[in-house]
Design a protein around this motif. Structure first.
Motif, PDB file in Angstrom:
ATOM      1  N   GLN A  17       0.832  -1.436  -0.124  1.00  0.00           N
ATOM      2  CA  GLN A  17      -0.019   0.017  -0.130  1.00  0.00           C
ATOM      3  C   GLN A  17       0.954   1.188  -0.087  1.00  0.00           C
ATOM      4  OE1 GLN A  17      -2.232  -0.998   3.659  1.00  0.00           O
ATOM      5  NE2 GLN A  17      -4.033  -1.795   2.131  1.00  0.00           N
ATOM      6  N   ASP A  18       0.568   2.057  -1.011  1.00  0.00           N
ATOM      7  CA  ASP A  18       1.403   3.214  -1.143  1.00  0.00           C
ATOM      8  C   ASP A  18       0.648   4.729  -1.348  1.00  0.00           C
ATOM      9  OD1 ASP A  18       3.907   4.348  -1.165  1.00  0.00           O
ATOM     10  OD2 ASP A  18       4.324   3.753  -3.563  1.00  0.00           O
ATOM     11  N   GLY A  19      -0.330   4.847  -0.622  1.00  0.00           N
ATOM     12  CA  GLY A  19      -1.050   6.147  -0.713  1.00  0.00           C
ATOM     13  C   GLY A  19      -2.209   6.197  -1.574  1.00  0.00           C
ATOM     14  N   TRP A  20      -2.471   7.607  -2.021  1.00  0.00           N
ATOM     15  CA  TRP A  20      -3.821   7.463  -3.015  1.00  0.00           C
ATOM     16  C   TRP A  20      -3.333   8.321  -4.310  1.00  0.00           C
ATOM     17  CZ3 TRP A  20      -8.627   5.337  -1.294  1.00  0.00           C
ATOM     18  CH2 TRP A  20      -8.679   4.916  -0.280  1.00  0.00           C
ATOM     19  N   ILE A  21      -4.307   8.156  -4.887  1.00  0.00           N
ATOM     20  CA  ILE A  21      -4.330   9.090  -6.350  1.00  0.00           C
ATOM     21  C   ILE A  21      -5.681   9.831  -6.236  1.00  0.00           C
ATOM     22  CG2 ILE A  21      -4.307   9.210  -8.582  1.00  0.00           C
ATOM     23  CD1 ILE A  21      -2.055   6.944  -8.688  1.00  0.00           C
ATOM     24  N   LEU A  75      -6.822  24.914   0.033  1.00  0.00           N
ATOM     25  CA  LEU A  75      -7.314  23.829   0.896  1.00  0.00           C
ATOM     26  C   LEU A  75      -6.339  22.969   1.538  1.00  0.00           C
ATOM     27  CD1 LEU A  75      -9.708  22.269  -2.001  1.00  0.00           C
ATOM     28  CD2 LEU A  75     -10.457  23.261   0.095  1.00  0.00           C
ATOM     29  N   GLY A  76      -5.129  23.606   1.574  1.00  0.00           N
ATOM     30  CA  GLY A  76      -4.001  22.993   2.288  1.00  0.00           C
ATOM     31  C   GLY A  76      -3.578  21.630   1.840  1.00  0.00           C
ATOM     32  N   LEU A  77      -3.726  21.463   0.575  1.00  0.00           N
ATOM     33  CA  LEU A  77      -3.423  20.059  -0.108  1.00  0.00           C
ATOM     34  C   LEU A  77      -1.906  19.607   0.331  1.00  0.00           C
ATOM     35  CD1 LEU A  77      -4.263  17.647  -1.893  1.00  0.00           C
ATOM     36  CD2 LEU A  77      -3.527  18.915  -3.654  1.00  0.00           C
ATOM     37  N   GLN A  78      -1.991  18.634   0.736  1.00  0.00           N
ATOM     38  CA  GLN A  78      -0.596  17.815   1.138  1.00  0.00           C
ATOM     39  C   GLN A  78      -0.275  16.903   0.065  1.00  0.00           C
ATOM     40  OE1 GLN A  78       1.325  18.591   3.854  1.00  0.00           O
ATOM     41  NE2 GLN A  78      -0.069  20.451   3.872  1.00  0.00           N
ATOM     42  N   ALA A  79       0.390  17.155  -0.817  1.00  0.00           N
ATOM     43  CA  ALA A  79       0.630  16.325  -2.069  1.00  0.00           C
ATOM     44  C   ALA A  79       1.993  16.055  -2.264  1.00  0.00           C
ATOM     45  CB  ALA A  79       0.266  17.041  -3.534  1.00  0.00           C
ATOM     46  N   THR A  95      -1.029  11.239  -2.841  1.00  0.00           N
ATOM     47  CA  THR A  95      -1.131  11.981  -1.771  1.00  0.00           C
ATOM     48  C   THR A  95      -1.019  10.587  -0.625  1.00  0.00           C
ATOM     49  OG1 THR A  95      -3.537  11.133  -1.487  1.00  0.00           O
ATOM     50  CG2 THR A  95      -2.884  13.498  -2.298  1.00  0.00           C
ATOM     51  N   ARG A  96      -0.681  10.777   0.712  1.00  0.00           N
ATOM     52  CA  ARG A  96      -0.504   9.828   1.503  1.00  0.00           C
ATOM     53  C   ARG A  96      -1.725   9.151   2.163  1.00  0.00           C
ATOM     54  NH1 ARG A  96       2.775   6.229   1.606  1.00  0.00           N
ATOM     55  NH2 ARG A  96       3.344   6.972  -0.300  1.00  0.00           N
ATOM     56  N   THR A  97      -2.863  10.222   2.237  1.00  0.00           N
ATOM     57  CA  THR A  97      -4.059   9.921   2.551  1.00  0.00           C
ATOM     58  C   THR A  97      -5.151  10.117   1.867  1.00  0.00           C
ATOM     59  OG1 THR A  97      -4.687  11.836   3.630  1.00  0.00           O
ATOM     60  CG2 THR A  97      -3.410  10.417   4.976  1.00  0.00           C
ATOM     61  N   ARG A  98      -6.292   9.412   2.063  1.00  0.00           N
ATOM     62  CA  ARG A  98      -7.503   9.509   1.214  1.00  0.00           C
ATOM     63  C   ARG A  98      -8.257  10.858   1.402  1.00  0.00           C
ATOM     64  NH1 ARG A  98     -11.996   5.238   0.478  1.00  0.00           N
ATOM     65  NH2 ARG A  98     -13.360   6.362  -1.254  1.00  0.00           N
ATOM     66  N   GLU A  99      -8.258  11.254   2.593  1.00  0.00           N
ATOM     67  CA  GLU A  99      -8.667  12.739   2.727  1.00  0.00           C
ATOM     68  C   GLU A  99      -8.186  13.878   1.688  1.00  0.00           C
ATOM     69  OE1 GLU A  99      -7.811  10.677   5.274  1.00  0.00           O
ATOM     70  OE2 GLU A  99      -9.830  10.227   5.410  1.00  0.00           O
ATOM     71  N   THR A 143     -17.794  12.903 -15.288  1.00  0.00           N
ATOM     72  CA  THR A 143     -18.273  12.543 -13.961  1.00  0.00           C
ATOM     73  C   THR A 143     -17.176  12.663 -12.910  1.00  0.00           C
ATOM     74  OG1 THR A 143     -19.639  10.953 -14.787  1.00  0.00           O
ATOM     75  CG2 THR A 143     -19.408  10.556 -12.573  1.00  0.00           C
ATOM     76  N   PRO A 144     -17.222  13.223 -11.514  1.00  0.00           N
ATOM     77  CA  PRO A 144     -16.112  13.439 -11.016  1.00  0.00           C
ATOM     78  C   PRO A 144     -15.479  12.038 -10.303  1.00  0.00           C
ATOM     79  CG  PRO A 144     -17.906  14.782 -10.073  1.00  0.00           C
ATOM     80  CD  PRO A 144     -18.389  13.834 -11.123  1.00  0.00           C
ATOM     81  N   MET A 145     -14.342  11.742 -10.450  1.00  0.00           N
ATOM     82  CA  MET A 145     -13.693  10.593 -10.179  1.00  0.00           C
ATOM     83  C   MET A 145     -13.279  10.516  -8.747  1.00  0.00           C
ATOM     84  SD  MET A 145     -11.029  10.101 -13.465  1.00  0.00           S
ATOM     85  CE  MET A 145     -10.874  11.919 -13.984  1.00  0.00           C
ATOM     86  N   LYS A 146     -13.719   9.208  -8.221  1.00  0.00           N
ATOM     87  CA  LYS A 146     -13.285   9.069  -6.572  1.00  0.00           C
ATOM     88  C   LYS A 146     -11.772   8.753  -6.630  1.00  0.00           C
ATOM     89  CE  LYS A 146     -17.407   6.303  -5.340  1.00  0.00           C
ATOM     90  NZ  LYS A 146     -17.727   5.021  -4.821  1.00  0.00           N
ATOM     91  N   PRO A 147     -11.043   9.089  -5.409  1.00  0.00           N
ATOM     92  CA  PRO A 147      -9.739   8.817  -5.113  1.00  0.00           C
ATOM     93  C   PRO A 147      -9.519   7.351  -5.207  1.00  0.00           C
ATOM     94  CG  PRO A 147     -10.702  10.423  -3.549  1.00  0.00           C
ATOM     95  CD  PRO A 147     -11.896  10.188  -4.383  1.00  0.00           C
ATOM     96  N   ARG A 148      -8.288   6.992  -5.719  1.00  0.00           N
ATOM     97  CA  ARG A 148      -8.314   5.555  -5.607  1.00  0.00           C
ATOM     98  C   ARG A 148      -6.907   5.069  -4.864  1.00  0.00           C
ATOM     99  NH1 ARG A 148      -4.647   5.122 -10.629  1.00  0.00           N
ATOM    100  NH2 ARG A 148      -5.103   7.048 -11.596  1.00  0.00           N
ATOM    101  N   PRO A 149      -6.942   3.941  -4.211  1.00  0.00           N
ATOM    102  CA  PRO A 149      -5.758   3.676  -3.203  1.00  0.00           C
ATOM    103  C   PRO A 149      -4.644   2.834  -4.272  1.00  0.00           C
ATOM    104  CG  PRO A 149      -7.391   1.938  -3.236  1.00  0.00           C
ATOM    105  CD  PRO A 149      -8.021   3.111  -3.785  1.00  0.00           C
ATOM    106  N   VAL A 150      -3.435   3.051  -3.924  1.00  0.00           N
ATOM    107  CA  VAL A 150      -2.432   2.605  -4.752  1.00  0.00           C
ATOM    108  C   VAL A 150      -1.579   1.549  -4.153  1.00  0.00           C
ATOM    109  CG1 VAL A 150       0.087   3.491  -5.526  1.00  0.00           C
ATOM    110  CG2 VAL A 150      -2.061   4.995  -5.619  1.00  0.00           C
ATOM    111  N   VAL A 151      -1.458   0.571  -5.012  1.00  0.00           N
ATOM    112  CA  VAL A 151      -0.544  -0.560  -4.427  1.00  0.00           C
ATOM    113  C   VAL A 151       0.526  -0.546  -5.495  1.00  0.00           C
ATOM    114  CG1 VAL A 151      -0.534  -3.047  -4.195  1.00  0.00           C
ATOM    115  CG2 VAL A 151      -2.677  -2.078  -3.765  1.00  0.00           C
TER     116      VAL A 151
END
Lengths: 105, 455
Positions: free
Chosen positions: B323-327, B357-361, B398-402, B426-434
């Motif tokens: 597991q390696d964060g989110w996109i 929004l203080g995005l931590q990218a 990003t590190r987190t889904r939020e 259509t807005p895209m949902k965040p996806r987890p990274v493996v």
């Protein structure tokens, strides 16, 4: 019209982890020598710019008039983690066809 | 022992069409049909499903596929081999055996091949002195990802499949065997080839044939640079390999099907996803693609001969998924006039929103869809802003889904903050990274086993 690799070669590309592989096939056997002179590691690296961070290798296949281009650290992290739209490197391979044939440089 | 065999390809990836496999079983007079369902990306997806449900993790499609194919295979005397077991071949094989029983296919022998999954043996491997260094990056700090590991599968050789066939399996369900082991297994089994010096060229030939076949329609006109001249690709025929005891083969497809087999369709796939063609390293052996001779026989038939190999490698490739964060990702589209100017302005506005929004990218990537999303820096930006339309794509690690959610939110906020005329998909949902961590382990550390489940 500037002659491009597009005019004498076919291409198929894909991924191995974060490595991009591009097969470049001469359309006709007589094109093969020009393919070899056109597809060199330096020229490929210059074309792809900061999308390729690792070394570029070019392997000739005289038996089928093709070369295999192997580009390390070139897919933005690899299929599962890249931020690129072309996650598995299927589209980017065609960019190599933008190379100008040596006579036109 | 036979002096030749016929193998058909039944699937080139998870999501491939079933009807060409059905056609091939009906008309191909096949001894075997091999089906590939896995990719590096696929193992990560399946692992995610298994995390949610311990009974999942095999390719769900193998159940409907084999429900259709098993009766045909029995009728025509064809044995089926697949790697659709994914990260849970035991559950997959059980489900397939149940399906055969439901269909009244009494006595169907479903073989389960295991041994590729070393997820629970990683600490044992580390304790034995293996560093599990990343073979791509050279990174030796495996400890940095140890807690986040979700999958660890070894590309295994064809010995498990060949063993299953020796036990008279009708259907073989394997996990992460190498793609071309699906072909090497039946070839070695039928022609009596062994992993010894006397058969190094033969095994090299089997690997080369497997490489050409494993993506199914990719050698019969699919993915072709000559796409415009490929006939009826929606009705494409999957390939057949007739393999002879002398290590030569003829690649063909059923008469009347779409697509084409000629020297170029074979060449196109020979060069696909390989490194040094003189040393194509697979668990079954090292094949040399540079000695091969291709002869176009006409009528969608190509002969391959003079194939060679160099014996088995000592180490096998292990792919560790972690597991390696989110996109977080977004797409916006802009119309003529001034489409490009609108896209540039939207990019600037998005940057401002990310700051607010203080995005931590960890990484932010922009593409201009229609200009450079596919070819990046090698693609020239048009000098005149007279495009009919252009898209702006943003993707953020990003590190987190939020944090990844903020990307979706910022893109939505451009509904009114953005340039006039902006369209949104259509807005895209965040996806987890493996992410994958490729490494090498000793062959001796891996052993495969075969279980037969009878319907």
């Amino acid at each position: 019209m500037t002659a491009l690799l597009r005019d004498i070669a076919y291409v198929r590309s894909g991924d191995k982890g974060n490595t991009l592989t591009i097969g470049v096939i001469a359309r006709e056997p007589e094109h093969y020598a020009t393919v070899l002179r056109t597809v060199t590691p330096d020229r490929v690296k210059a074309l792809f710019g900061d999308w390729v961070h690792g070394p570029v290798h070019v392997y000739p296949m005289d038996n089928i008039e093709a070369v295999v281009v192997y580009m390390e650290n070139a897919l933005g992290g690899g299929a599962t983690s890249t931020l690129r739209l072309d996650q598995t490197g299927k589209s980017i391979g065609n960019a190599i066809l933008r190379l100008r044939l040596p006579g036109d440089v | 022992m036979k002096d030749a065999l016929r193998i058909g390809a039944g699937s080139g990836f998870w999501g491939d069409a079933l009807d060409p496999a059905e056609e091939l079983l009906k008309g191909g007079e096949l001894d075997y049909m091999s089906m590939d369902y896995l990719a590096e990306l696929t193992m990560a997806l399946l692992q995610r499903q298994k995390l949610k449900n311990p009974e999942a993790g095999y390719i769900p499609d193998i159940v409907p596929h084999l429900r259709t194919l098993m009766p045909l295979a029995r009728e025509h005397g064809t044995r089926l081999i697949c790697n659709g077991g994914g990260v849970n071949p035991r559950a997959g094989a059980r489900r397939v055996a149940e399906t055969a029983a439901e269909q009244g296919l009494k006595g169907t022998r479903v073989a389960l091949v295991e041994g590729d999954d070393v997820l629970h043996r990683l600490d044992e491997l580390l304790a034995s002195g293996e560093t599990l260094a990343n073979m791509e990056t050279g990174d030796e700090d495996f400890a940095a990802i140890r807690d986040r590991v979700v999958a660890a599968n070894v590309y295994t050789d064809a010995s498990g499949i060949a063993g299953a066939l020796a036990e008279e399996a009708d259907v073989v369900i394997a996990g992460r065997v190498s793609d071309n082991a699906l072909y090497v297994g039946p070839i070695m089994h039928e022609l009596g080839w062994r992993y010894d010096a006397a058969h190094a060229d033969r095994v090299g030939a089997a690997i080369t044939i497997g490489h050409v076949m494993e993506c199914a329609a990719a050698c019969t006109g699919g993915m072709s640079s000559r796409f415009a001249e490929m006939p009826r690709m929606g009705e494409v025929g999957f390939p057949i390999a007739e393999v002879a005891a002398d290590g030569s083969a003829v690649i063909s497809k059923l008469p009347g099907t779409g697509g084409r087999v000629d020297a170029h369709t074979i060449k196109e796939h020979l060069v696909y996803e390989i490194a040094d063609p003189g040393n194509y390293i697979m668990p079954d052996g090292i094949a040399d693609f540079t000695t091969l001779r291709l002869t176009d026989l006409g009528d969608d038939r190509v002969r391959m001969d003079n194939m060679t190999g160099k014996g088995q490698p000592d180490r096998l490739k292990l792919i560790v998924g972690y597991q390696d964060g989110w996109i977080g990702e977004g797409l916006l589209f802009f119309p003529w006039p001034y489409a490009l100017e609108r896209a540039h302005k939207a990019r600037e506005t998005l940057g401002e929103r990310f700051r607010r929004l203080g995005l931590q990218a960890e990484q932010i990537h922009f593409d201009l869809v229609g200009i450079n999303a596919l070819h990046g820096p090698s693609a020239p930006i048009p000098e005149h802003d007279d495009l009919n339309e252009v898209g702006l794509r943003v993707a953020v690690r990003t590190r987190t889904r939020e944090e990844a959610e903020k990307v979706r939110r910022a893109c939505s906020q451009l509904w009114i903050m953005g340039p006039g005329g902006t369209s949104f998909g259509t807005p895209m949902k965040p996806r987890p990274v493996v992410s994958v961590w490729p490494t090498l382990i000793p062959r001796a550390a891996v052993s495969q086993s075969v279980d037969i489940l009878e319907a």
